[in-house]
Design a protein around this motif. Sequence first.
Motif, short mmCIF file in Angstrom:
data_model
loop_
_atom_site.label_atom_id
_atom_site.label_comp_id
_atom_site.label_asym_id
_atom_site.label_seq_id
_atom_site.Cartn_x
_atom_site.Cartn_y
_atom_site.Cartn_z
N LYS A 144 18.74 22.30 10.91
CA LYS A 144 19.82 23.01 11.60
C LYS A 144 21.16 22.32 11.40
CE LYS A 144 20.64 25.31 16.04
NZ LYS A 144 20.10 25.52 17.41
N ASP A 145 21.15 21.00 11.29
CA ASP A 145 22.41 20.26 11.22
C ASP A 145 22.63 19.55 9.88
OD1 ASP A 145 20.53 18.26 11.37
OD2 ASP A 145 21.50 17.16 13.00
N GLY A 146 21.84 19.91 8.86
CA GLY A 146 22.00 19.27 7.56
C GLY A 146 21.33 17.92 7.45
N SER A 147 20.45 17.59 8.38
CA SER A 147 19.69 16.35 8.30
C SER A 147 18.53 16.50 7.33
CB SER A 147 19.10 15.98 9.67
OG SER A 147 20.09 15.72 10.63
N VAL A 148 18.18 15.42 6.66
CA VAL A 148 16.87 15.31 6.02
C VAL A 148 15.98 14.61 7.04
CG1 VAL A 148 15.55 14.44 4.06
CG2 VAL A 148 17.94 15.13 3.74
N ILE A 149 14.86 15.23 7.36
CA ILE A 149 14.02 14.76 8.46
C ILE A 149 12.61 14.49 7.95
CG2 ILE A 149 13.08 15.32 10.74
CD1 ILE A 149 15.39 17.34 11.05
N ILE A 150 12.03 13.38 8.36
CA ILE A 150 10.59 13.20 8.19
C ILE A 150 10.00 12.72 9.51
CG2 ILE A 150 10.70 12.73 5.72
CD1 ILE A 150 10.18 9.80 6.31
N THR A 151 8.73 13.04 9.69
CA THR A 151 8.00 12.56 10.87
C THR A 151 6.81 11.75 10.41
OG1 THR A 151 6.35 14.34 11.08
CG2 THR A 151 8.54 14.77 11.97
N TYR A 152 6.31 10.94 11.32
CA TYR A 152 5.15 10.10 11.01
C TYR A 152 4.45 9.74 12.31
CZ TYR A 152 2.66 5.90 9.24
OH TYR A 152 1.71 4.96 8.90
N SER A 153 3.25 10.26 12.50
CA SER A 153 2.41 9.88 13.63
C SER A 153 1.37 8.90 13.13
CB SER A 153 1.73 11.12 14.23
OG SER A 153 0.85 10.75 15.28
N ALA A 154 1.44 7.67 13.57
CA ALA A 154 0.53 6.62 13.12
C ALA A 154 -0.68 6.57 14.06
CB ALA A 154 1.24 5.27 13.10
N ASP A 155 -1.75 7.22 13.64
CA ASP A 155 -2.86 7.48 14.54
C ASP A 155 -4.00 6.49 14.33
OD1 ASP A 155 -1.28 9.61 15.15
OD2 ASP A 155 -2.51 11.10 14.13
N ALA A 156 -3.92 5.39 15.03
CA ALA A 156 -4.99 4.40 15.01
C ALA A 156 -4.84 3.56 16.27
CB ALA A 156 -4.89 3.51 13.78
N PRO A 157 -5.94 3.03 16.80
CA PRO A 157 -5.86 2.28 18.06
C PRO A 157 -5.29 0.88 17.87
CG PRO A 157 -8.11 2.32 17.26
CD PRO A 157 -7.32 3.18 16.32
N PHE A 158 -4.00 0.73 18.07
CA PHE A 158 -3.39 -0.58 17.94
C PHE A 158 -2.17 -0.67 18.85
CE2 PHE A 158 -1.40 2.13 14.82
CZ PHE A 158 -0.06 1.84 14.96
N MET A 159 -1.67 -1.89 19.01
CA MET A 159 -0.49 -2.14 19.82
C MET A 159 0.72 -2.35 18.90
SD MET A 159 1.41 -3.10 22.43
CE MET A 159 0.34 -3.40 23.81
N PRO A 160 1.59 -1.35 18.76
CA PRO A 160 2.77 -1.56 17.92
C PRO A 160 3.87 -2.26 18.69
CG PRO A 160 2.74 0.67 18.74
CD PRO A 160 1.53 0.01 19.31
N ARG A 161 4.60 -3.10 18.00
CA ARG A 161 5.82 -3.68 18.55
C ARG A 161 6.93 -3.36 17.57
NH1 ARG A 161 3.24 -9.59 19.78
NH2 ARG A 161 1.53 -8.87 21.11
N LEU A 162 7.99 -2.86 18.05
CA LEU A 162 9.04 -2.34 17.18
C LEU A 162 9.57 -3.43 16.25
CD1 LEU A 162 10.55 0.23 16.59
CD2 LEU A 162 12.19 -0.40 18.35
N LEU A 163 9.70 -3.08 14.97
CA LEU A 163 10.01 -4.05 13.93
C LEU A 163 11.44 -3.89 13.42
CD1 LEU A 163 9.05 -6.19 11.84
CD2 LEU A 163 8.27 -4.27 10.44
N ARG A 164 12.14 -4.99 13.30
CA ARG A 164 13.44 -5.04 12.64
C ARG A 164 13.47 -6.22 11.69
NH1 ARG A 164 18.13 -7.90 12.79
NH2 ARG A 164 20.01 -6.75 12.12
N ILE A 165 13.83 -5.97 10.43
CA ILE A 165 13.92 -7.03 9.43
C ILE A 165 15.35 -7.05 8.88
CG2 ILE A 165 13.10 -7.90 7.21
CD1 ILE A 165 10.45 -6.65 7.75
N PRO A 166 16.11 -8.11 9.13
CA PRO A 166 17.48 -8.16 8.64
C PRO A 166 17.53 -8.24 7.11
CG PRO A 166 17.07 -9.82 10.33
CD PRO A 166 15.75 -9.30 9.92
N GLY A 167 18.53 -7.62 6.53
CA GLY A 167 18.76 -7.76 5.10
C GLY A 167 19.57 -9.00 4.80
#
Length: 554
Positions: A45-68
């Motif tokens: 609707k707004d000109g975005s390129v969009i992807i989705t990703y549902s990571a379906d497995a029993p685990f505890m994710p912690r949000l990841l950031r890796i500096p360049g």
Amino acid sequence: MTKALLGRPAVAKFGAWAAVAALAIAALPAARACTSILVSRGASKDGSVIITYSADAPFMPRLLRIPGGTHPPDAMVEVRGWEDDEVRGKVKQAPRTYTVVGLMNEHQLSLGETTTGGRHELVDRKGQLDYDAMMLLTLQRAKTAREAIATIDALCKEYGYGASGETISIADRDEAWIMELIGKGPGGRGIVWVAARVPEGYITSHANMSRITTFPLNDPDNWLYAPDVISFAVEKGYYRTDSGKPFSYRDAYHPDQSPSQKRACAGRVWSICRRAAPSQNYSDAYFRGAEGAEDYPLFVKPDKPLAVSDVMALMRDHYEGTPYDMTKGIDAGPYGSPLRLRDLAFTVDQKKYMWERPIATQQAGFVVVTQSRKALPDAIGGVTWFTPDEASTSCFTPLYCSIGSLPAAYERGDYQKFSWESAWWVTNLVSNLAYDRWSRVYPDVRKAQEEQEGNLFRMQPVIEEAAAKLAATDPALANTFLTNYSVSTGEAVFRRWQEVASAILTKHVDGYLKNAKGHPSAPGYSAEWLREVVKSRPDQFKLPENKKAEETDH
């Protein structure tokens, strides 16, 4: 299937992607996981390129950031595996790497995946790169989708690919590409692959089942492939040039098209197609395993352009409104719950059966919806809408692609111990409180979703306009502004979900339902479900007739 988008917070350590998926790969096709949708710029609707990703497995994710950053010529970086975080040697560090937040980098390049399995003999466990390390390395080294495809190919050639077949979602601010790849087996090096650009105005999706069949060999603007993708299949006996049939990637490398695989995997693709383009009236025959039924098209033109909220809604699907609606029937229990416990396949009296496998599933570790936008500077145009747990019972929060820090609640937690301070645990608490009394609890969860996400969508243009003005004179200040917004918004969503969990327990304690004044009532069960209970054991619950009372009445 996934090992994890997210793991231990780390800098240039790729074992941050925690995992439990290895065992599931060897399980029934019904147990495979992950769903991904790709939306071209012309279909949004707004000109975005969009992807989705549902990571379906029993685990505890912690949000990841890796500096360049920049690195010396002789720099090396450790490659870590899954489960035990074992170091799998080192690879050469790139001279310049890019900041990665979740699965999007600072140039608005984003990736997703689903495991397709494929031919078991093409898995080389000695390959240094599993798909998670491969994807993370790629995000640090590529700026565009086409660069990402080339980088994936080059990395696998140099270091070896150690996982099974994968379908990769790739998006930048201009294009969306679907890439399918598989290794060459023990002793082989590199991958065979094919990649297709999603046509403007179209979408595609994949869900643990290869999607690409035949493809043109002379259309490099829209189709790319490994030079030996056909010759390798001929060499291995997967394809005969004298067969009279055009080469099909799926038929060569993913020949298993069992009824259970279609039910678990193609069913999700069907539901995306039928909801995005209801006018096409897509048949359920293929995913139900009907002999000779036609597969769903790789590319689908939606009836109308999709907003980000529309794509989120697709990720919350349980086949509602179809004959396979998981909130209906005796299997949904007294409160119409879409929860179906694993395993999906089961046997009764020597006959095989299978639950439906929805897009929104309780074993999801996290879900992302990424936005890449050409009309905005990278730092503002790239957004990851992130939630731990599954999409139908949670709330997405925006994380801009160049932020300098993350919401603390999304980095905390231990899979073995509940914590009120962990976003993953609190979101799971809400979903688990909802599953058992879905018809009563879910309306309140959905209301909170609509309020919270609606506010975020209304704020988005205001925040981005302010960030753009700052970026014009002080890009560093603009990044600080977006970091503060992303962090504070994530923490606000977390606090709201703490309140939602508390409110559910308070309102629905001990099977009672409290009204607005706090007065409890006992609403009991629906007439439809009681009828099924009586039908299953009529003699047990039936009360004896009171003949004396009847005589008195006469």
